[in-house]
Write an enzyme that holds these catalytic residues in place. Structure first.
Site, PDB file in Angstrom:
ATOM      1  CE  LYS A  52      -1.771   7.712  -8.465  1.00  0.00           C
ATOM      2  NZ  LYS A  52      -1.771   7.379  -7.018  1.00  0.00           N
ATOM      3  CG  ASN A  53      -4.402   4.666  -7.250  1.00  0.00           C
ATOM      4  OD1 ASN A  53      -3.250   5.063  -7.094  1.00  0.00           O
ATOM      5  ND2 ASN A  53      -5.458   5.438  -7.042  1.00  0.00           N
ATOM      6  NE  ARG A  91      -1.964   6.902   2.739  1.00  0.00           N
ATOM      7  CZ  ARG A  91      -1.645   7.221   3.971  1.00  0.00           C
ATOM      8  NH1 ARG A  91      -0.621   7.995   4.225  1.00  0.00           N
ATOM      9  NH2 ARG A  91      -2.364   6.768   4.966  1.00  0.00           N
ATOM     10  CB  CYS A 128      -1.573  13.295  -2.136  1.00  0.00           C
ATOM     11  SG  CYS A 128      -1.024  13.352  -3.832  1.00  0.00           S
ATOM     12  NE  ARG A 160      -4.228   9.593   1.731  1.00  0.00           N
ATOM     13  CZ  ARG A 160      -3.659   9.401   0.543  1.00  0.00           C
ATOM     14  NH1 ARG A 160      -2.704  10.192   0.137  1.00  0.00           N
ATOM     15  NH2 ARG A 160      -4.057   8.410  -0.242  1.00  0.00           N
ATOM     16  N   PRO A 161      -5.201   7.960   8.088  1.00  0.00           N
ATOM     17  CG  PRO A 161      -7.057   7.487   9.414  1.00  0.00           C
ATOM     18  CD  PRO A 161      -6.569   8.421   8.346  1.00  0.00           C
ATOM     19  CB  ILE A 162      -2.410   2.919   7.912  1.00  0.00           C
ATOM     20  CG1 ILE A 162      -1.308   3.150   8.960  1.00  0.00           C
ATOM     21  CG2 ILE A 162      -2.115   3.694   6.649  1.00  0.00           C
ATOM     22  CD1 ILE A 162       0.025   2.508   8.558  1.00  0.00           C
ATOM     23  CG  ASP A 163      -7.596   3.248  11.852  1.00  0.00           C
ATOM     24  OD1 ASP A 163      -7.388   3.918  10.808  1.00  0.00           O
ATOM     25  OD2 ASP A 163      -8.738   3.056  12.299  1.00  0.00           O
ATOM     26  CG  ASP A 189      -8.538   9.428  -6.693  1.00  0.00           C
ATOM     27  OD1 ASP A 189      -8.395   9.956  -5.582  1.00  0.00           O
ATOM     28  OD2 ASP A 189      -8.236   8.240  -6.922  1.00  0.00           O
ATOM     29  CB  ILE A 205     -13.321   9.727   0.201  1.00  0.00           C
ATOM     30  CG1 ILE A 205     -14.446   9.193  -0.687  1.00  0.00           C
ATOM     31  CG2 ILE A 205     -12.257   8.672   0.510  1.00  0.00           C
ATOM     32  CD1 ILE A 205     -15.107   7.925  -0.259  1.00  0.00           C
ATOM     33  NE  ARG A 261       3.166  11.071  -5.814  1.00  0.00           N
ATOM     34  CZ  ARG A 261       2.145  11.109  -4.955  1.00  0.00           C
ATOM     35  NH1 ARG A 261       1.822  12.229  -4.367  1.00  0.00           N
ATOM     36  NH2 ARG A 261       1.466  10.037  -4.679  1.00  0.00           N
TER      37      ARG A 261
HETATM   38  N1  EPU Z   1      -9.219   5.290   6.355  1.00  0.00           N
HETATM   39  C1  EPU Z   1      -9.160   5.138   7.718  1.00  0.00           C
HETATM   40  N2  EPU Z   1      -8.352   4.177   8.243  1.00  0.00           N
HETATM   41  C2  EPU Z   1      -7.596   3.359   7.457  1.00  0.00           C
HETATM   42  C3  EPU Z   1      -7.669   3.504   6.049  1.00  0.00           C
HETATM   43  C4  EPU Z   1      -8.493   4.486   5.531  1.00  0.00           C
HETATM   44  O1  EPU Z   1      -9.820   5.876   8.467  1.00  0.00           O
HETATM   45  O2  EPU Z   1      -6.897   2.506   7.990  1.00  0.00           O
HETATM   46  C5  EPU Z   1     -10.096   6.324   5.765  1.00  0.00           C
HETATM   47  C6  EPU Z   1      -9.299   7.380   4.998  1.00  0.00           C
HETATM   48  O3  EPU Z   1      -8.826   8.389   5.847  1.00  0.00           O
HETATM   49  C7  EPU Z   1     -10.317   7.871   4.004  1.00  0.00           C
HETATM   50  C8  EPU Z   1     -11.139   6.626   3.700  1.00  0.00           C
HETATM   51  O4  EPU Z   1     -10.891   5.724   4.773  1.00  0.00           O
HETATM   52  O5  EPU Z   1     -11.153   8.821   4.592  1.00  0.00           O
HETATM   53  C9  EPU Z   1     -10.804   5.924   2.399  1.00  0.00           C
HETATM   54  O6  EPU Z   1      -9.418   5.704   2.319  1.00  0.00           O
HETATM   55  P1  EPU Z   1      -8.787   4.501   1.464  1.00  0.00           P
HETATM   56  O7  EPU Z   1      -8.010   3.644   2.399  1.00  0.00           O
HETATM   57  O8  EPU Z   1      -9.829   3.876   0.623  1.00  0.00           O
HETATM   58  O9  EPU Z   1      -7.777   5.285   0.541  1.00  0.00           O
HETATM   59  P2  EPU Z   1      -6.301   4.897   0.206  1.00  0.00           P
HETATM   60  O10 EPU Z   1      -6.183   3.428   0.020  1.00  0.00           O
HETATM   61  O11 EPU Z   1      -5.342   5.575   1.120  1.00  0.00           O
HETATM   62  C10 EPU Z   1      -6.655   4.959  -2.374  1.00  0.00           C
HETATM   63  C11 EPU Z   1      -5.995   5.646  -3.525  1.00  0.00           C
HETATM   64  C12 EPU Z   1      -6.347   7.120  -3.508  1.00  0.00           C
HETATM   65  C13 EPU Z   1      -7.860   7.266  -3.564  1.00  0.00           C
HETATM   66  C14 EPU Z   1      -8.512   6.489  -2.418  1.00  0.00           C
HETATM   67  C15 EPU Z   1     -10.025   6.492  -2.479  1.00  0.00           C
HETATM   68  C16 EPU Z   1      -3.988   4.358  -3.815  1.00  0.00           C
HETATM   69  C17 EPU Z   1      -2.523   4.272  -3.656  1.00  0.00           C
HETATM   70  N3  EPU Z   1      -4.559   5.484  -3.404  1.00  0.00           N
HETATM   71  O12 EPU Z   1      -6.129   5.576  -1.205  1.00  0.00           O
HETATM   72  O13 EPU Z   1      -5.775   7.671  -4.671  1.00  0.00           O
HETATM   73  O14 EPU Z   1      -8.200   8.631  -3.457  1.00  0.00           O
HETATM   74  O15 EPU Z   1      -8.070   5.112  -2.464  1.00  0.00           O
HETATM   75  O16 EPU Z   1     -10.467   5.913  -3.659  1.00  0.00           O
HETATM   76  O17 EPU Z   1      -4.619   3.450  -4.328  1.00  0.00           O
HETATM   77  C18 EPU Z   1      -4.878   9.379  -6.007  1.00  0.00           C
HETATM   78  O18 EPU Z   1      -4.677   8.508  -6.882  1.00  0.00           O
HETATM   79  O19 EPU Z   1      -4.771  10.615  -6.227  1.00  0.00           O
HETATM   80  C19 EPU Z   1      -5.266   8.950  -4.672  1.00  0.00           C
HETATM   81  C20 EPU Z   1      -5.162   9.736  -3.610  1.00  0.00           C
END
Ligand code: EPU
Length: 414
Positions: free
Chosen positions: A23-24, A93, A117, A122-125, A305, A327, A397
């Site tokens: 999926k990811n 997401r 989810c 879950r910031p994107i900064d 996960d 995480i 999903r």
């Molecule tokens: N974070 C920040 N700022 C950012 C981005 C992330 O502070 O700009 C923090 C997050 O809040 C978190 C950590 O960094 O504490 C890691 O987040 P990451 O960005 O790695 O996660 P993600 O890309 O949002 C993906 C997977 C998730 C999986 C995580 C960790 C996708 C679409 N989602 O999320 O998958 O848990 O990596 O491996 O690839 C799932 O499949 O159930 C799922 C939630």
């Protein structure tokens, strides 16, 4: 589609299950097609709701998709950069990968903030800082975000956290940026390697995916390609935990064992009996399990996960198991639901303690998020009596053909 799953627990599982594509990885690969100027063929696309939402978004961008079972022929030659403001953006997401892809292709994107989810904040900064480093300007109004660049120029970008999403989004935006982009402290997850190998087949120049330093040298154009997506390591881990909890002899096929080494070694420590092959894991009946301690980490550590799907198994283990979540500190909503089924779990700050062995009994529970749903399925299969999992849409999903796969293993589920 009915929004609940009913399970009659207690049936021992046996037989074979084939893991679908990741999926990811797919949720990054589909938006990446925006960058191509020719047809892209993808094999074995997983049949899950997150992908259906992405297909709607690709079609809005005037990208033509021909689906032949799980094989997709995607034609992005007439792609149009329209505002993405529909519900599908909020459904998942990964809609945020259209930020990097559209910025890379058109130097402009306007869309809603992504959903996904609820795992706490879950910031994107880091994604946005990365785009800014490449020369983009960002404005926000209400729920919309607009990112624009007159031109994108490569830069050295250090990620404060090794974020999967930020690493991928910066890669997508940097593919056409002038000169060299270096992502330091990049995430190393296998899905990033898969995306990078697809982009390189299309003519991108990306080196170092899978390490913490990724270098992207900008190119002018990407051609088409044919790509086979890697198997889903989290789906594999879920079925392996399920088999360890309630299986007799279960063959989990289409697995890359190197992607789940942390899980396999923890299961071994708990006493689960397994045979690990080149592309499969066979799980034998496992009793007298021991309590273990787990700390989630970025890859190659224990995946966040999988801490939810392993929790019901630990209810069966003798003693006190501990899970520390590094995480997503709030990713413990499944524990309250499991307690309704008789599990004995204390949740503290970013951690849970699971006391076993405990027999679970069927109950009405709610999938609060995708992996919580996976944990409840495993618990429902282990439990005496009937379990009803509400809000099952979360499960669809991310788990392809889950009802059919479970029935194939002998589960009573509808
Ligand atoms: N974070 C920040 N700022 C950012 C981005 C992330 O502070 O700009 C923090 C997050 O809040 C978190 C950590 O960094 O504490 C890691 O987040 P990451 O960005 O790695 O996660 P993600 O890309 O949002 C993906 C997977 C998730 C999986 C995580 C960790 C996708 C679409 N989602 O999320 O998958 O848990 O990596 O491996 O690839 C799932 O499949 O159930 C799922 C939630």
């Amino acid at each position: 589609m009915n929004d609940y799953i009913k399970i009659k627990g207690g049936n021992t599982l046996s037989g074979e299950v084939r893991i679908s594509s990741s999926k990811n990885a797919t949720v990054a690969i589909l938006p990446a097609v925006v960058l191509a100027s020719e047809i892209v063929k993808l094999y074995d696309v997983p049949d899950i709701e997150d992908i259906n939402a992405l297909i709607v978004l690709l079609k809005k961008l005037n990208i033509n998709i021909i689906e032949n079972d799980d094989n997709f022929t995607i034609d992005p030659t007439d792609v149009k950069n329209v505002v993405l403001d529909c519900d599908e953006v909020r459904k998942l997401r990964a809609s945020y990968y259209f930020m990097g892809a559209l910025l890379g292709r058109f130097k402009h994107v306007r869309m809603l903030y992504p959903g996904g989810c609820n795992l706490g904040p879950r910031p994107i900064d880091l994604h946005l800082k990365g785009f800014e480093s490449l020369g983009a300007h960002i404005t926000t109004d209400n729920d919309m975000i607009e990112i624009h660049a007159d031109k994108l120029v490569g830069d050295e970008i250090y990620l404060d956290i090794a974020s999967v999403g930020a690493t991928i989004n910066i890669m997508l935006a940097a593919v056409f940026a002038e000169g060299k982009t270096i992502i330091r402290n990049a995430a190393k997850e296998p899905e990033i390697i898969d995306l990078s190998s697809m982009l390189n087949k299309m003519g991108a120049n990306i080196r170092g995916a899978g390490t913490s330093d990724i270098t992207i040298v900008g190119v002018n154009r990407l051609k088409g390609c044919i790509h086979d997506i890697i198997p889903d390591r989290i789906e594999a881990g879920t079925y392996i935990c399920m088999a360890a909890a309630i299986g007799k002899d279960v063959l989990v096929n289409n697995v890359i064992p190197q992607h789940i080494e942390a899980l396999l070694s923890k299961l071994e420590e708990a006493g689960v009996k397994m045979e690990v092959g080149v592309d499969y894991v066979r799980v034998f009946e496992s009793n007298n399990l021991k309590a273990i301690d787990i700390q989630t980490q970025t890859f190659p550590g224990f995946a966040t996960d999988l801490q939810q799907p392993i929790t019901p198994l630990l209810c069966k283990a003798d003693g006190e198991s501990h899970i520390v979540e590094t995480i997503y500190p709030e990713r413990f909503k499944h524990c309250k639901e499991l307690s309704k089924m008789g599990a004995c779990i204390d949740v503290g700050e970013a951690k849970s303690s699971i006391y076993g062995p405990r027999k679970l009994s069927g109950a009405k529970v709610r999938a609060t998020d995708l992996r919580c749903g996976a944990a409840l399925i495993i618990a429902g299969l282990m439990a005496d009596g009937e379990t009803i999992i509400e809000d099952a849409y979360h499960i669809y999903r991310g788990y392809a053909d889950i009802i059919e796969k479970l029935r194939g293993l002998g589960a009573q589920v509808e």
